[in-house]
Write an enzyme that holds these catalytic residues in place. Structure first.
Site, PDB file in Angstrom:
ATOM      1  N   THR A  33       1.852   7.053   0.382  1.00 46.60           N
ATOM      2  CA  THR A  33       0.993   5.915   0.046  1.00 46.60           C
ATOM      3  C   THR A  33       0.927   5.693  -1.463  1.00 46.60           C
ATOM      4  OG1 THR A  33      -1.240   5.007   0.364  1.00 46.60           O
ATOM      5  CG2 THR A  33      -1.116   7.331  -0.131  1.00 46.60           C
TER       6      THR A  33
ATOM      7  N   THR B 207      -5.438   7.641   7.957  1.00 44.52           N
ATOM      8  CA  THR B 207      -5.292   6.475   7.099  1.00 44.52           C
ATOM      9  C   THR B 207      -6.693   5.994   6.766  1.00 44.52           C
ATOM     10  OG1 THR B 207      -4.369   4.234   6.938  1.00 44.52           O
ATOM     11  CG2 THR B 207      -5.122   4.923   9.109  1.00 44.52           C
ATOM     12  N   GLY B 208      -6.825   5.277   5.675  1.00 42.80           N
ATOM     13  CA  GLY B 208      -8.155   4.778   5.311  1.00 42.80           C
ATOM     14  C   GLY B 208      -8.662   5.407   4.032  1.00 42.80           C
TER      15      GLY B 208
ATOM     16  N   ARG C 171      -6.668   9.296  -9.902  1.00 39.64           N
ATOM     17  CA  ARG C 171      -7.256   9.563  -8.574  1.00 39.64           C
ATOM     18  C   ARG C 171      -6.160   9.966  -7.570  1.00 39.64           C
ATOM     19  NH1 ARG C 171      -6.563   7.342  -3.125  1.00 39.64           N
ATOM     20  NH2 ARG C 171      -8.565   7.396  -2.071  1.00 39.64           N
ATOM     21  N   VAL C 172      -6.466  10.985  -6.788  1.00 37.26           N
ATOM     22  CA  VAL C 172      -5.572  11.417  -5.718  1.00 37.26           C
ATOM     23  C   VAL C 172      -6.337  11.295  -4.403  1.00 37.26           C
ATOM     24  CG1 VAL C 172      -4.401  13.437  -4.736  1.00 37.26           C
ATOM     25  CG2 VAL C 172      -4.210  12.958  -7.180  1.00 37.26           C
ATOM     26  N   GLY C 173      -5.696  10.747  -3.401  1.00 38.56           N
ATOM     27  CA  GLY C 173      -6.362  10.567  -2.112  1.00 38.56           C
ATOM     28  C   GLY C 173      -6.076  11.710  -1.150  1.00 38.56           C
ATOM     29  N   ASP C 174      -6.249  11.431   0.117  1.00 36.96           N
ATOM     30  CA  ASP C 174      -6.059  12.455   1.154  1.00 36.96           C
ATOM     31  C   ASP C 174      -4.583  12.676   1.516  1.00 36.96           C
ATOM     32  OD1 ASP C 174      -6.160   9.759   2.185  1.00 36.96           O
ATOM     33  OD2 ASP C 174      -6.076  10.596   4.191  1.00 36.96           O
TER      34      ASP C 174
ATOM     35  N   SER D  53       0.812  -1.217   0.000  1.00 37.23           N
ATOM     36  CA  SER D  53       0.000   0.000   0.000  1.00 37.23           C
ATOM     37  C   SER D  53       0.848   1.272   0.000  1.00 37.23           C
ATOM     38  CB  SER D  53      -0.898  -0.001   1.238  1.00 37.23           C
ATOM     39  OG  SER D  53      -0.098  -0.233   2.391  1.00 37.23           O
TER      40      SER D  53
ATOM     41  N   GLY E  23      -9.474   7.748   1.572  1.00 40.30           N
ATOM     42  CA  GLY E  23      -9.077   9.148   1.424  1.00 40.30           C
ATOM     43  C   GLY E  23     -10.226  10.073   1.098  1.00 40.30           C
TER      44      GLY E  23
ATOM     45  N   THR F  25      -1.944   4.110   4.022  1.00 38.83           N
ATOM     46  CA  THR F  25      -0.904   5.103   4.217  1.00 38.83           C
ATOM     47  C   THR F  25       0.003   4.780   5.393  1.00 38.83           C
ATOM     48  OG1 THR F  25      -2.647   6.608   3.634  1.00 38.83           O
ATOM     49  CG2 THR F  25      -0.630   7.600   4.485  1.00 38.83           C
TER      50      THR F  25
HETATM   51  N1  GLY Z   1      -5.601   7.232   2.587  1.00 33.96           N
HETATM   52  C1  GLY Z   1      -4.967   7.005   1.374  1.00 33.96           C
HETATM   53  C2  GLY Z   1      -5.817   7.106   0.205  1.00 33.96           C
HETATM   54  O1  GLY Z   1      -7.035   7.052   0.293  1.00 33.96           O
HETATM   55  O2  GLY Z   1      -5.281   7.223  -0.868  1.00 33.96           O
END
Ligand code: GLY
Length: 339
Positions: free
Chosen positions: A212, A245-246, A222-225, A92, A248, A194
Site C-alpha cells: 500500500t 485493509t482500512g 507514518r507507517v501503517g499496519d 492507494s 492502519g 491496501t
Molecule cells: N491499511 C493501510 C494503512 O493504514 O496504511
C-alpha cells in the site's frame, strides 16, 4: 462415504447452521438489523486466491496464471499485487498512490510464507514494487523488516530502479488537499487502501502479502499496519491466513490479523473470526477520535479453503478466484449497515 465427502457434507451443514445463527443474531441486534449480506461460510477447493477490493480482480488474474504455471505461491503474490502497484489509476498502492502531507509517496508492504518466514519494508520511497523488495528481505536477509533509507539502499543493491512515483494526477490531488490541509480520510476512498492477497495453494499451504501507499495525507514518516506482521497480515500454516485493509492505526492497536487467525485456531470460521475482531475494533473505538472515519475490513481463509470477510462500514468487497467459479467480486457484510 469417503472421509472427504463426509467432510464436505459436514461443512455444508455447518454453513447452513452458521447462516441461520447469524440471521437470528442480526435480527436481534439493532445495528445489524438490515444486514447487507448473509454471513455464510463459503467452502471452496484448492487453490484459492482472495484479494481485497476491486483492484484484487486483476491481481488475482495474474497470480492465478502463475500458480497454474506451477510458479511458487510467493512469486504469484509478487506478480499479482504487482499489477495494482504499477497501475497509476490505483491511487492507494504503489505508483500513482496518493502522497503524504509533503507530497511524498511512501510505501509499506509485507509477505509471509507457509513456514512463517516473512519480509517487510516500510516507509520506502521511489521503488514501484515494494512487495518484491519485501520478498527479497524474506529470502536474502537475516531480518524481517527494513525501513526508510535502509530499505531503499537494500532495494538499490538488489537491482531495483529508483523512480518518481508521484503521478501528475496524484500531485494535483495533493495540491488541492493543501488548500484546507485537513486530515479526515474519506471512508472507502482515502483509506480504501491496501491490496492484501491470501493464497491457499494446490498443496494446501498458505501464503500472504500486502502492499500500500497507506493513508492519503498522512504525516511524513507514518507507517501503517500493512508492513507489520500480525497487524496487516498474519498466517499460521496449521490454521489459516488473514489480512486487513482500512485505517492502519486501528488494526495495529488490536493486532488485527493475528487475532483473526487465533480465532480460527479456536474453531471459528473465517467470516466469524473476521466479524469478532471487527466488532472488537468497533467497540474499542466508540469514544475514539478516529471513530468518524473508522473503516477496517478483514479477509481470511482457513486450511480447508473456507474463506470470508467482514468490515466495520459497508462498501468493503474482495476478489476471490477458484476453479469452481473463476474470478469474481464478493461483498463483505458489515457491522454498520447504513452508509
Ligand atoms: N491499511 C493501510 C494503512 O493504514 O496504511
Amino acid at each position: 462415504m469417503s472421509s472427504r465427502r463426509k467432510f464436505i457434507k459436514k461443512a455444508a451443514l455447518g454453513s447452513v447452521a452458521i447462516s441461520s445463527l447469524y440471521t437470528y443474531a442480526n435480527k436481534s441486534n439493532k445495528e445489524d438489523a438490515s444486514t447487507n449480506d448473509v454471513l455464510t461460510t463459503n467452502i471452496k477447493k484448492k487453490p484459492i486466491i482472495i484479494s481485497t477490493w476491486r483492484h484484487g480482480l486483476a491481481a488475482n488474474e495474474e497470480a492465478w496464471k502463475e500458480l497454474k504455471n506451477n510458479k511458487p505461491a510467493l512469486d504469484a503474490i509478487v506478480s499479482g499485487v504487482g499489477i495494482p502497484e504499477a497501475d497509476p489509476n490505483v491511487r492507494s498502492v504503489g505508483y500513482g498512490g496518493l502522497p503524504d502531507r509533503e507530497g511524498k509517496v511512501t510505501l509499506d508492504a509485507c509477505i509471509m510464507d507457509k513456514n512463517s518466514d516473512c519480509g517487510s519494508v516500510s516507509f520506502l520511497q521511489g521503488i514501484k514494487h515494494p512487495i518484491a523488495v519485501a520478498k527479497k528481505v524474506l529470502e536474502e536477509t537475516p531480518h524481517v523488516m527494513l525501513t526508510g533509507k535502509g530499505a531503499l539502499q537494500f532495494a538499490l543493491e538488489k537491482g531495483f530502479k529508483e523512480e518518481n512515483l508521484l503521478t501528475e494526477k496524484s500531485k494535483q490531488s495533493w495540491i488541492k488537499w493543501l488548500e484546507k490541509s485537513k486530515y479526515k480520510p474519506v471512508i472507502n476512498i482515502e483509506n480504501h487502501d491496501t491490496i492484501s492477497m491470501l493464497v491457499l495453494d494446490e498443496d494446501g499451504n498458505l501464503y500472504g502479502g500486502c502492499t500500500t501507499s497507506g493513508a492519503a495525507w498522512k504525516l511524513h514518516g507514518r507507517v501503517g499496519d500493512s508492513p507489520i506482521i500480525g497487524a496487516g497480515l498474519f498466517l499460521d500454516n496449521e490454521v489459516g491466513a488473514a489480512a486487513a485493509t482500512g485505517l492502519g492505526e486501528a488494526v495495529i492497536r488490536t493486532a488485527g490479523s493475528a487475532m483473526v487467525v487465533e480465532l480460527m485456531r479456536q474453531g471459528k470460521s473465517p467470516t466469524e473470526a473476521c466479524k469478532e475482531i471487527v466488532e472488537r475494533i468497533y467497540k474499542k473505538h466508540l469514544n475514539h477520535k478516529d471513530m468518524a472515519y473508522l473503516q477496517v475490513g478483514f479477509i481470511a481463509v482457513n486450511k480447508q479453503g473456507e474463506y470470508g470477510g467482514y468490515s466495520i462500514r459497508p462498501g468493503f468487497n474482495y476478489a476471490v478466484y477458484d476453479d469452481e467459479k473463476g474470478n469474481r467480486m464478493e461483498k463483505a457484510a458489515s457491522k454498520i449497515v447504513r452508509k
